[in-house]
Design an enzyme around this catalytic site. Sequence first.
Site, PDB file in Angstrom:
ATOM      1  N   HIS A   1      30.811  13.171   3.405  1.00  0.00           N
ATOM      2  CA  HIS A   1      31.534  13.626   2.225  1.00  0.00           C
ATOM      3  C   HIS A   1      31.346  12.618   1.098  1.00  0.00           C
ATOM      4  O   HIS A   1      31.385  11.405   1.315  1.00  0.00           O
ATOM      5  CB  HIS A   1      33.020  13.797   2.525  1.00  0.00           C
ATOM      6  CG  HIS A   1      33.292  14.769   3.623  1.00  0.00           C
ATOM      7  ND1 HIS A   1      34.523  14.868   4.241  1.00  0.00           N
ATOM      8  CD2 HIS A   1      32.508  15.691   4.227  1.00  0.00           C
ATOM      9  CE1 HIS A   1      34.474  15.808   5.169  1.00  0.00           C
ATOM     10  NE2 HIS A   1      33.262  16.312   5.185  1.00  0.00           N
TER      11      HIS A   1
ATOM     12  N   ASP B   1       0.843  -1.197   0.000  1.00  0.00           N
ATOM     13  CA  ASP B   1       0.000   0.000   0.000  1.00  0.00           C
ATOM     14  C   ASP B   1       0.879   1.247   0.000  1.00  0.00           C
ATOM     15  O   ASP B   1       1.414   1.643   1.031  1.00  0.00           O
ATOM     16  CB  ASP B   1      -0.910  -0.017   1.231  1.00  0.00           C
ATOM     17  CG  ASP B   1      -1.804   1.217   1.318  1.00  0.00           C
ATOM     18  OD1 ASP B   1      -1.826   2.010   0.358  1.00  0.00           O
ATOM     19  OD2 ASP B   1      -2.478   1.386   2.349  1.00  0.00           O
TER      20      ASP B   1
ATOM     21  N   GLU C   1      29.757   9.854   8.858  1.00  0.00           N
ATOM     22  CA  GLU C   1      30.081   9.945  10.284  1.00  0.00           C
ATOM     23  C   GLU C   1      28.818   9.725  11.109  1.00  0.00           C
ATOM     24  O   GLU C   1      27.697   9.970  10.644  1.00  0.00           O
ATOM     25  CB  GLU C   1      30.687  11.310  10.590  1.00  0.00           C
ATOM     26  CG  GLU C   1      31.992  11.559   9.852  1.00  0.00           C
ATOM     27  CD  GLU C   1      32.445  13.007   9.898  1.00  0.00           C
ATOM     28  OE1 GLU C   1      33.646  13.251   9.695  1.00  0.00           O
ATOM     29  OE2 GLU C   1      31.598  13.902  10.108  1.00  0.00           O
TER      30      GLU C   1
ATOM     31  N   GLU D   1      35.765  15.689  -4.106  1.00  0.00           N
ATOM     32  CA  GLU D   1      35.107  15.456  -2.824  1.00  0.00           C
ATOM     33  C   GLU D   1      34.140  16.601  -2.530  1.00  0.00           C
ATOM     34  O   GLU D   1      34.553  17.746  -2.345  1.00  0.00           O
ATOM     35  CB  GLU D   1      36.144  15.351  -1.700  1.00  0.00           C
ATOM     36  CG  GLU D   1      35.525  15.096  -0.336  1.00  0.00           C
ATOM     37  CD  GLU D   1      36.551  15.154   0.785  1.00  0.00           C
ATOM     38  OE1 GLU D   1      36.679  14.150   1.497  1.00  0.00           O
ATOM     39  OE2 GLU D   1      37.213  16.205   0.939  1.00  0.00           O
TER      40      GLU D   1
ATOM     41  N   GLU E   1      33.732   7.232  12.423  1.00  0.00           N
ATOM     42  CA  GLU E   1      33.634   7.121  10.971  1.00  0.00           C
ATOM     43  C   GLU E   1      34.143   5.751  10.539  1.00  0.00           C
ATOM     44  O   GLU E   1      35.167   5.272  11.036  1.00  0.00           O
ATOM     45  CB  GLU E   1      34.444   8.219  10.280  1.00  0.00           C
ATOM     46  CG  GLU E   1      34.416   8.142   8.750  1.00  0.00           C
ATOM     47  CD  GLU E   1      35.167   9.298   8.099  1.00  0.00           C
ATOM     48  OE1 GLU E   1      35.029  10.434   8.610  1.00  0.00           O
ATOM     49  OE2 GLU E   1      35.883   9.079   7.114  1.00  0.00           O
TER      50      GLU E   1
ATOM     51  N   ARG F   1      31.787  18.227   0.121  1.00  0.00           N
ATOM     52  CA  ARG F   1      31.934  18.130   1.573  1.00  0.00           C
ATOM     53  C   ARG F   1      30.705  18.557   2.387  1.00  0.00           C
ATOM     54  O   ARG F   1      30.674  18.358   3.593  1.00  0.00           O
ATOM     55  CB  ARG F   1      33.143  18.963   2.007  1.00  0.00           C
ATOM     56  CG  ARG F   1      34.461  18.440   1.462  1.00  0.00           C
ATOM     57  CD  ARG F   1      35.628  19.379   1.780  1.00  0.00           C
ATOM     58  NE  ARG F   1      35.755  19.676   3.191  1.00  0.00           N
ATOM     59  CZ  ARG F   1      36.291  18.859   4.098  1.00  0.00           C
ATOM     60  NH1 ARG F   1      36.750  17.675   3.725  1.00  0.00           N
ATOM     61  NH2 ARG F   1      36.369  19.210   5.365  1.00  0.00           N
TER      62      ARG F   1
END
Length: 443
Positions: A244, A53, A133, A332, A195, A334
């Site tokens: 990141h 549903d 993290e 990267e 992390e 961030r």
Amino acid sequence: MPGYTKSDIFRIVKEKNIKFIRLQFNDIFGSLKNVSITEKQLERALNNECMFDGSSIEGFVRIEESDMYLRPDLNTFVTLPWLNDIGNVARLICDVYRTDGTPFEGDPRYVLKKVLAEAAEMGYAFNVGPEAEFFLFRTDEAGKPTTIAHDAAGYFDLGPVDLGESLRRDMCMTLEQMGFEIEASHHEVAEGQHEIDFKYGEALSTADNIITFKLVIKTIAHKHGLHATFMPKPIYGMCGSGMHINMSLCKDGKNVFYNETDPLGLSETAYSFIAGILAHAKGMSAITNPLVNSYKRLVPGYEAPIYIAWSAKNRSPLIRIPATRGEGTRIELRNPDPSANPYLVLALALAAGLEGVKNKAKPPKPVDSNIYEMTCEERTLTEIDTLPRNLREALKEFKKDPLMTSTLGTHITEKYITAKELEWSEYERRVHNWEIENYLVKY
């Protein structure tokens, strides 16, 4: 990817005494949902005959159009390594389809698949490596989470100061049993913050892995009597949690972001991809940083990026180019945090980057000095803009960015904006502890 067939899955279910299978999917906010079936219903599931549903899922459909089908991705089949007294449990991540056999436009996985198909038409594969993290907090006598950190350790500390060392080891071993390749784990800057990094991969499987990663972290923490949270900023005065996103494009098996003759080792494709991300950073922020709380992390002084700039030499801008070159060349991003829906984050980041590549866009000059130490005048002279300061500003930027809204589609865009504007409105009307502490006695 394992490349499972239906026969493989039937065989594994029998060999491992799997009694239950979770058919998992995500709502538009990245919350994991599932329909559990017994092994006797597995054939129906693998034949795409399992219905649910959709009107009961936030951001999906109205009650008069509620029937939805789950189509399992066979390559996502995995046994969940925590024990069950009745029998083992496995999971399959599913795509959501309408009854007419068309993909549901409100399925975040479908959104990412669409942008990946566009990249494939251009000859590109999109690889992603996340760095999520999280905090580990103690629970009270009733088992409810507190904001009391599990330890008082700091960045890269080890036991006995880092009380989470053995817990992270348990998490890593569990993740490896589920097919993850763990590259590193460590204590982060704030008390109780951690992390665990796993190897990059193709974007769709990475988004699936992020969702699985969060489930494993929370499950193992609970097993140890703790609460794991991916809330961006749970404690005032400490660093918040980011996610990141390391990104690269490949063509014919080669990383197209690398150019050995360039002073920074970057190709024109990489520069254009950076330009595309920077151009849409504001509009993207309502997705990369989706909570009222997300913007408590994006403030000066805690290493989180607030300035729209890039650099290959320092960590203060929005985009950093890590030092590795060759096949490891990557961009990267961030600002995303781990509360974000990874399917939508990756879809928008790729869409923005590809637009830059198509238009052969040029990024501004890199900013190699610490932006946090620059004056307002210096930032103005170098034309460094800032990310939105709160969720309300982010939603305004999102609504006026046609690439962001068209990438998500009308359904998700409208449902998302409605929900997030309500979230902001509720936040504005609430009386918060800071107000009580500062005003109750004084006035």
